[in-house]
Design a protein around this motif. Structure first.
Motif, mmCIF file in Angstrom:
data_model
loop_
_atom_site.group_PDB
_atom_site.id
_atom_site.type_symbol
_atom_site.label_atom_id
_atom_site.label_comp_id
_atom_site.label_asym_id
_atom_site.label_seq_id
_atom_site.Cartn_x
_atom_site.Cartn_y
_atom_site.Cartn_z
ATOM 1 N N ASN A 58 4.327 10.035 3.014
ATOM 2 C CA ASN A 58 3.105 11.003 3.110
ATOM 3 C C ASN A 58 2.906 11.386 4.397
ATOM 4 O O ASN A 58 2.556 10.772 5.411
ATOM 5 N N PRO A 59 3.173 12.725 4.806
ATOM 6 C CA PRO A 59 2.944 13.394 6.229
ATOM 7 C C PRO A 59 1.292 13.373 6.591
ATOM 8 O O PRO A 59 1.310 13.546 7.966
ATOM 9 N N ALA A 60 0.570 12.972 5.840
ATOM 10 C CA ALA A 60 -0.958 13.003 6.097
ATOM 11 C C ALA A 60 -1.217 11.698 7.031
ATOM 12 O O ALA A 60 -2.169 11.519 7.590
ATOM 13 N N ARG A 61 -0.289 10.701 6.717
ATOM 14 C CA ARG A 61 -0.499 9.308 7.374
ATOM 15 C C ARG A 61 -0.193 9.396 8.974
ATOM 16 O O ARG A 61 0.640 9.961 9.223
ATOM 17 N N LYS A 62 -0.692 8.523 9.545
ATOM 18 C CA LYS A 62 -0.308 8.230 10.970
ATOM 19 C C LYS A 62 -0.506 6.833 11.383
ATOM 20 O O LYS A 62 -1.284 5.913 10.719
ATOM 21 N N LEU A 63 0.255 6.438 12.413
ATOM 22 C CA LEU A 63 0.167 4.973 13.122
ATOM 23 C C LEU A 63 -0.535 5.260 14.531
ATOM 24 O O LEU A 63 0.164 6.119 15.207
ATOM 25 N N VAL A 64 -1.545 4.453 14.868
ATOM 26 C CA VAL A 64 -2.030 4.417 16.041
ATOM 27 C C VAL A 64 -2.011 3.412 16.803
ATOM 28 O O VAL A 64 -2.376 2.265 16.192
ATOM 29 N N LEU A 89 0.939 -1.132 0.096
ATOM 30 C CA LEU A 89 -0.127 -0.084 -0.089
ATOM 31 C C LEU A 89 0.973 1.248 -0.191
ATOM 32 O O LEU A 89 0.178 2.267 0.051
ATOM 33 N N ILE A 90 2.233 1.146 -0.175
ATOM 34 C CA ILE A 90 3.031 2.147 -0.028
ATOM 35 C C ILE A 90 2.600 3.512 -0.843
ATOM 36 O O ILE A 90 2.816 4.568 -0.399
ATOM 37 N N ASP A 91 2.099 3.249 -2.161
ATOM 38 C CA ASP A 91 1.563 4.478 -3.151
ATOM 39 C C ASP A 91 0.262 4.591 -2.860
ATOM 40 O O ASP A 91 -0.271 5.482 -3.710
ATOM 41 N N ALA A 92 -0.496 4.174 -1.765
ATOM 42 C CA ALA A 92 -1.810 4.493 -1.725
ATOM 43 C C ALA A 92 -2.196 6.067 -1.453
ATOM 44 O O ALA A 92 -1.359 6.912 -1.035
ATOM 45 N N GLN A 93 -3.057 6.697 -2.085
ATOM 46 C CA GLN A 93 -3.548 8.097 -1.829
ATOM 47 C C GLN A 93 -4.394 8.352 -0.788
ATOM 48 O O GLN A 93 -5.120 7.750 -0.213
ATOM 49 N N GLY A 94 -4.296 9.755 -0.421
ATOM 50 C CA GLY A 94 -5.351 9.962 0.647
ATOM 51 C C GLY A 94 -4.730 9.838 2.019
ATOM 52 O O GLY A 94 -3.211 9.380 2.161
ATOM 53 N N LYS A 95 -5.478 10.164 2.950
ATOM 54 C CA LYS A 95 -5.101 10.076 4.347
ATOM 55 C C LYS A 95 -5.168 8.526 4.629
ATOM 56 O O LYS A 95 -6.389 8.124 5.110
ATOM 57 N N VAL A 96 -4.088 7.662 4.937
ATOM 58 C CA VAL A 96 -4.246 6.535 5.561
ATOM 59 C C VAL A 96 -3.848 6.312 7.061
ATOM 60 O O VAL A 96 -2.900 6.852 7.490
ATOM 61 N N VAL A 97 -4.619 5.655 7.712
ATOM 62 C CA VAL A 97 -4.453 5.421 9.160
ATOM 63 C C VAL A 97 -4.175 4.235 9.457
ATOM 64 O O VAL A 97 -5.092 3.250 9.085
ATOM 65 N N LEU A 98 -3.356 3.878 9.982
ATOM 66 C CA LEU A 98 -2.640 2.484 10.410
ATOM 67 C C LEU A 98 -3.207 2.218 11.953
ATOM 68 O O LEU A 98 -2.813 3.000 12.924
ATOM 69 N N ILE A 99 -3.899 1.452 12.219
ATOM 70 C CA ILE A 99 -4.414 1.040 13.510
ATOM 71 C C ILE A 99 -3.702 -0.343 13.867
ATOM 72 O O ILE A 99 -3.972 -1.084 13.385
ATOM 73 N N SER A 100 -3.161 -0.076 14.870
ATOM 74 C CA SER A 100 -2.043 -1.329 15.128
ATOM 75 C C SER A 100 -2.456 -1.736 16.461
ATOM 76 O O SER A 100 -2.228 -1.112 17.900
ATOM 77 N N SER A 101 -2.643 -3.225 16.565
ATOM 78 C CA SER A 101 -2.393 -4.110 17.794
ATOM 79 C C SER A 101 -1.295 -4.987 18.028
ATOM 80 O O SER A 101 -1.292 -5.964 18.707
ATOM 81 N N LEU A 102 -0.402 -4.785 17.079
ATOM 82 C CA LEU A 102 0.729 -5.719 17.250
ATOM 83 C C LEU A 102 1.560 -5.611 18.165
ATOM 84 O O LEU A 102 1.792 -4.532 18.894
ATOM 85 N N PRO A 103 2.128 -6.846 18.726
ATOM 86 C CA PRO A 103 2.604 -6.883 19.951
ATOM 87 C C PRO A 103 4.209 -6.630 19.760
ATOM 88 O O PRO A 103 5.038 -7.503 20.113
#
Length: 197
Positions: free
Chosen positions: A151-157, A114-128
């Motif tokens: 992309n600075p619009a992206r974030k990881l939660v 998904l590296i080239d996905a457009q728009g604001k992508v939010v990663l929601i992570s429960s990875l241990p």
């Protein structure tokens, strides 16, 4: 016997116990599963609310679907990709969350694609991250940071049971703890990682 305002959690306490699929996954691969109990509703809601404004949500380590269901409820019109490596848990997700795009794969594999996905992508992570094998944790963290840097619009939660950031961030990205969810066993801190403005 019960009045109108009874607490359904008291009547149906079995909902808070470990699903069989989670127990099987933990026995087969405890380092990759990480959780002793599914996320509480309070934690799931907090994670889902952190995805507000996303054009695409990618949930990593979806597990039994507690956060997945909260995401579908809170963000019903946003496309959701739910990623789960453990086959029994992925099958459960497909059955309980048919509107989500469930992918049985490693988080790194899906995020890289998904590296080239457009728009604001939010990663929601429960990875241990603390219990994953060191190499897997390092490669996954590097992949997530590379994705955010694109992309600075992206974030990881990410939530963690530790009082510190889930993993080290490279220059240009910064962690911020946004809340602590006390109504979870154990209490969990929610952290967001994104580009420094």
């Amino acid at each position: 016997m019960w009045g109108k305002d009874y607490d359904k959690n008291l009547v149906q306490p079995w909902r808070n116990f470990m699903p069989v699929e989670l127990l099987i996954a933990m026995l087969r691969d405890p380092a990759s599963t990480g959780a002793l109990l599914p996320s509480s509703r309070a934690l799931a809601r907090a994670m889902a609310n952190a995805a507000t404004g996303a054009d695409l949500i990618v949930e990593l380590g979806a597990g039994t679907g507690a956060v997945t269901r909260a995401l579908l409820h809170a963000q019903p019109h946003v496309p959701l990709i739910a990623v789960e490596l453990q086959p029994p848990l992925a099958q459960r997700l497909k059955a309980c969350c048919p509107t989500a795009d469930v992918r049985q794969a490693a988080a790194k594999e899906v995020v890289d694609a998904l590296i080239d996905a457009q728009g604001k992508v939010v990663l929601i992570s429960s990875l241990p991250f603390r219990s994953l094998p060191r190499r897997v944790a390092s490669e996954t963290a590097t992949c997530l940071c590379r994705f955010l840097e694109r992309n600075p619009a992206r974030k990881l939660v990410q939530f963690t049971y530790q009082p510190r950031a889930p993993f080290g961030a490279p220059p240009g990205l910064q962690w911020q703890r946004t809340s602590v969810v006390w109504r979870n066993t154990p209490p969990a801190g929610i952290w967001e990682l994104q580009a420094v403005s």
